[in-house]
Design a protein around this motif. Structure first.
Motif, PDB file in Angstrom:
ATOM      1  N   SER A 303       0.898  -1.179   0.044  1.00  0.00           N
ATOM      2  CA  SER A 303       0.020   0.077  -0.240  1.00  0.00           C
ATOM      3  C   SER A 303       0.661   1.260   0.039  1.00  0.00           C
ATOM      4  CB  SER A 303      -0.819  -0.005   1.235  1.00  0.00           C
ATOM      5  OG  SER A 303      -1.809   1.046   1.212  1.00  0.00           O
ATOM      6  N   ASP A 304       0.066   2.428  -0.233  1.00  0.00           N
ATOM      7  CA  ASP A 304       0.950   3.640   0.005  1.00  0.00           C
ATOM      8  C   ASP A 304       0.589   4.068   1.342  1.00  0.00           C
ATOM      9  OD1 ASP A 304      -1.767   4.512  -0.279  1.00  0.00           O
ATOM     10  OD2 ASP A 304      -1.495   5.559  -2.023  1.00  0.00           O
ATOM     11  N   LEU A 329       4.987  -7.719   7.232  1.00  0.00           N
ATOM     12  CA  LEU A 329       5.868  -6.785   6.314  1.00  0.00           C
ATOM     13  C   LEU A 329       4.998  -5.856   5.518  1.00  0.00           C
ATOM     14  CD1 LEU A 329       8.497  -6.449   4.893  1.00  0.00           C
ATOM     15  CD2 LEU A 329       8.044  -8.098   3.269  1.00  0.00           C
ATOM     16  N   CYS A 330       5.180  -4.544   5.657  1.00  0.00           N
ATOM     17  CA  CYS A 330       4.659  -3.432   4.839  1.00  0.00           C
ATOM     18  C   CYS A 330       5.447  -2.927   3.737  1.00  0.00           C
ATOM     19  CB  CYS A 330       4.253  -2.302   5.764  1.00  0.00           C
ATOM     20  SG  CYS A 330       3.240  -2.885   7.240  1.00  0.00           S
ATOM     21  N   LEU A 331       4.915  -3.136   2.558  1.00  0.00           N
ATOM     22  CA  LEU A 331       5.657  -2.846   1.438  1.00  0.00           C
ATOM     23  C   LEU A 331       5.145  -1.507   0.780  1.00  0.00           C
ATOM     24  CD1 LEU A 331       6.399  -6.060  -0.503  1.00  0.00           C
ATOM     25  CD2 LEU A 331       7.861  -4.957   1.105  1.00  0.00           C
ATOM     26  N   GLY A 332       6.011  -0.667   0.217  1.00  0.00           N
ATOM     27  CA  GLY A 332       5.608   0.670  -0.371  1.00  0.00           C
ATOM     28  C   GLY A 332       5.572   0.380  -1.655  1.00  0.00           C
ATOM     29  N   TYR A 342       5.027   6.078  -0.836  1.00  0.00           N
ATOM     30  CA  TYR A 342       4.236   5.865   0.529  1.00  0.00           C
ATOM     31  C   TYR A 342       4.449   6.890   1.210  1.00  0.00           C
ATOM     32  CZ  TYR A 342       8.462   4.022   2.263  1.00  0.00           C
ATOM     33  OH  TYR A 342       9.758   4.023   2.895  1.00  0.00           O
ATOM     34  N   ASN A 343       3.420   6.999   2.195  1.00  0.00           N
ATOM     35  CA  ASN A 343       3.440   7.867   3.539  1.00  0.00           C
ATOM     36  C   ASN A 343       4.417   7.711   4.330  1.00  0.00           C
ATOM     37  OD1 ASN A 343       2.841   9.356   5.990  1.00  0.00           O
ATOM     38  ND2 ASN A 343       0.724   9.819   5.092  1.00  0.00           N
ATOM     39  N   GLU A 344       5.779   8.261   4.472  1.00  0.00           N
ATOM     40  CA  GLU A 344       6.612   7.795   5.193  1.00  0.00           C
ATOM     41  C   GLU A 344       6.439   8.073   6.548  1.00  0.00           C
ATOM     42  OE1 GLU A 344      10.359   9.566   3.954  1.00  0.00           O
ATOM     43  OE2 GLU A 344      10.197   9.156   1.700  1.00  0.00           O
ATOM     44  N   ARG A 345       5.827   9.173   7.147  1.00  0.00           N
ATOM     45  CA  ARG A 345       5.435   8.992   8.338  1.00  0.00           C
ATOM     46  C   ARG A 345       4.640   7.962   8.852  1.00  0.00           C
ATOM     47  NH1 ARG A 345       0.970  10.394  10.778  1.00  0.00           N
ATOM     48  NH2 ARG A 345      -0.079  11.239   8.800  1.00  0.00           N
ATOM     49  N   SER A 349       5.542   4.724  11.641  1.00  0.00           N
ATOM     50  CA  SER A 349       4.668   4.636  12.915  1.00  0.00           C
ATOM     51  C   SER A 349       4.389   3.068  12.624  1.00  0.00           C
ATOM     52  CB  SER A 349       3.332   5.321  12.589  1.00  0.00           C
ATOM     53  OG  SER A 349       3.533   6.762  12.680  1.00  0.00           O
ATOM     54  N   LEU A 350       4.506   2.433  11.792  1.00  0.00           N
ATOM     55  CA  LEU A 350       4.325   0.810  11.685  1.00  0.00           C
ATOM     56  C   LEU A 350       5.313   0.386  12.012  1.00  0.00           C
ATOM     57  CD1 LEU A 350       2.838   0.711   7.777  1.00  0.00           C
ATOM     58  CD2 LEU A 350       1.633  -0.005  10.043  1.00  0.00           C
TER      59      LEU A 350
END
Length: 374
Positions: A303-304, A329-332, A342-345, A349-350
């Motif tokens: 996701s973004d 695992l969260c992939l940009g 993707y939203n780096e902020r 947090s993730l």
């Protein structure tokens, strides 16, 4: 200097007005730059169509094909705006060749750019054109499968054992360090070059056959077309591996479970509906319900991270998965070149709640999952 040029907010406001008013406002508002300039080039392409000047004739529009233009529209504009532009292109400017003309589609070269254009406009296609589009999707997916099958599946054949040699001479098993040591005696005294006469390859230890559960959760908003395509192909390859039970879930504000089609990425892509809002928390909660053994489960979120609902709910759901023992695992991005938006902020947090945040190509994702399983 234009008044307010040093004020970022004022500069953005001028850029928006300059984009809305067109090139005639350049003397008063200044030139466009960055994404705004790219947006103007895309709109200039459309104006060329409407005026009869032909594609690529407007200054700055470049020589784009219709599929490339549609792809750029969905990349550069928010989903609702992109949909309106494409609809206007079809209904007001007569740019119908990609969605109504079988002949034009038959002349198009099957590639990822064309595939993205089809995904963005298939809801406008007649049954005849849609059938041809499906054939194009199949052609592109087959090529992606051919390209990715080995690098994605190889990590799951087992981990390398440096103490055991193998006659199975493939790149993934090549032992560069041992090869150099074994061939030091073969240095050419005249050129000083090392001559490799005996390349060495390591054997592999079979991974444990106890199955892991992998849930690939993919944002299907318009800007994620690349990721949706590669996620569908990667999930198909994962589903063929005996060590993994693979699920594929796509989402916007609703969640659609396509796990029954993981072995058929063409069918997955035909069922994807690009666009809409984003409810990541809802998608993760659904993924959580699928898990049978959290400590042998991996959730891959693509996701973004631009959550449409409360960010707190999204982050609490991710934290709950991590606390239960799930590897998250969260992939940009999940495309072949590893580009990410993707939203780096939110990404930070993730990471703070224990998820792993990364940008990976499909083969890198496969290697990472193999490490977890191994």
């Amino acid at each position: 200097m234009t008044p307010g040029a040093d004020d970022p907010q004022e500069a953005r406001r001028r850029q928006r007005w300059r984009l809305a008013l067109g090139s005639e406002a350049a003397p008063q508002l200044g030139p466009l730059s960055g994404q705004a300039a790219e947006q103007e080039a895309v709109l200039a392409f459309l104006e060329g169509e409407g005026s009869g000047e032909g594609r690529g004739s407007s200054e700055g529009s470049g020589l784009m094909s219709v599929p490339e233009w549609i792809s750029r529209v969905h990349t550069l504009f928010p989903q609702s705006v992109a949909d309106r532009i494409v609809d206007d292109a079809v209904n007001r400017y007569g740019l119908t060749e990609i969605v109504t003309s079988p002949d034009a589609l038959a002349r198009a070269t099957p590639n990822v750019s064309l595939l993205k254009a089809i995904l963005a406009t298939k809801h406008l296609m007649s049954p005849e054109v849609l059938a041809m589009a499906r054939t194009i999707i199949d052609t592109v997916v087959r090529e992606l499968m051919r390209t990715l099958a080995r690098p994605v599946s190889t990590p799951f054949t087992g981990r390398r054992d440096p103490l055991r040699r193998s006659r199975h001479q493939i790149t993934a098993n090549f032992d560069a360090r041992a090869t150099v040591r074994a061939n030091l005696k073969n240095v050419d005294p005249r050129t000083g070059r090392l001559v490799i006469r005996e390349p060495l390859f390591t054997s592999r230890v079979r991974l444990l056959q106890q199955r892991w559960q992998v849930v690939v959760v993919v944002d299907q908003s318009g800007s994620m077309a690349d990721s949706v395509i590669h996620a569908a192909v990667t999930a198909a390859i994962f589903s063929s591996l005996p060590s993994m039970r693979t699920h594929l879930v796509v989402f916007d504000t609703e969640v659609v479970d396509l796990s029954g089609y993981t072995g058929d990425p063409v069918e997955v892509l035909m069922r994807v509906q690009l666009g809409g809002g984003t409810n990541i928390a809802k998608a993760l909660r659904y993924a959580e319900q699928l898990l049978q053994n959290p400590r042998r489960s991996i959730v891959v979120l693509v996701s973004d991270f631009e959550e449409g609902g409360p960010e707190g709910a999204f982050l609490r759901t991710a934290a709950s998965l991590v606390e239960a023992g799930v590897t998250v695992l969260c992939l940009g991005a999940l495309d072949s070149s590893g580009r990410a938006h993707y939203n780096e902020r939110i990404g930070r947090s993730l990471a703070e709640v224990g998820a792993q945040v990364a940008v990976m190509t499909p083969d890198q994702l496969a290697s990472w999952v193999a490490e977890v399983i191994g």
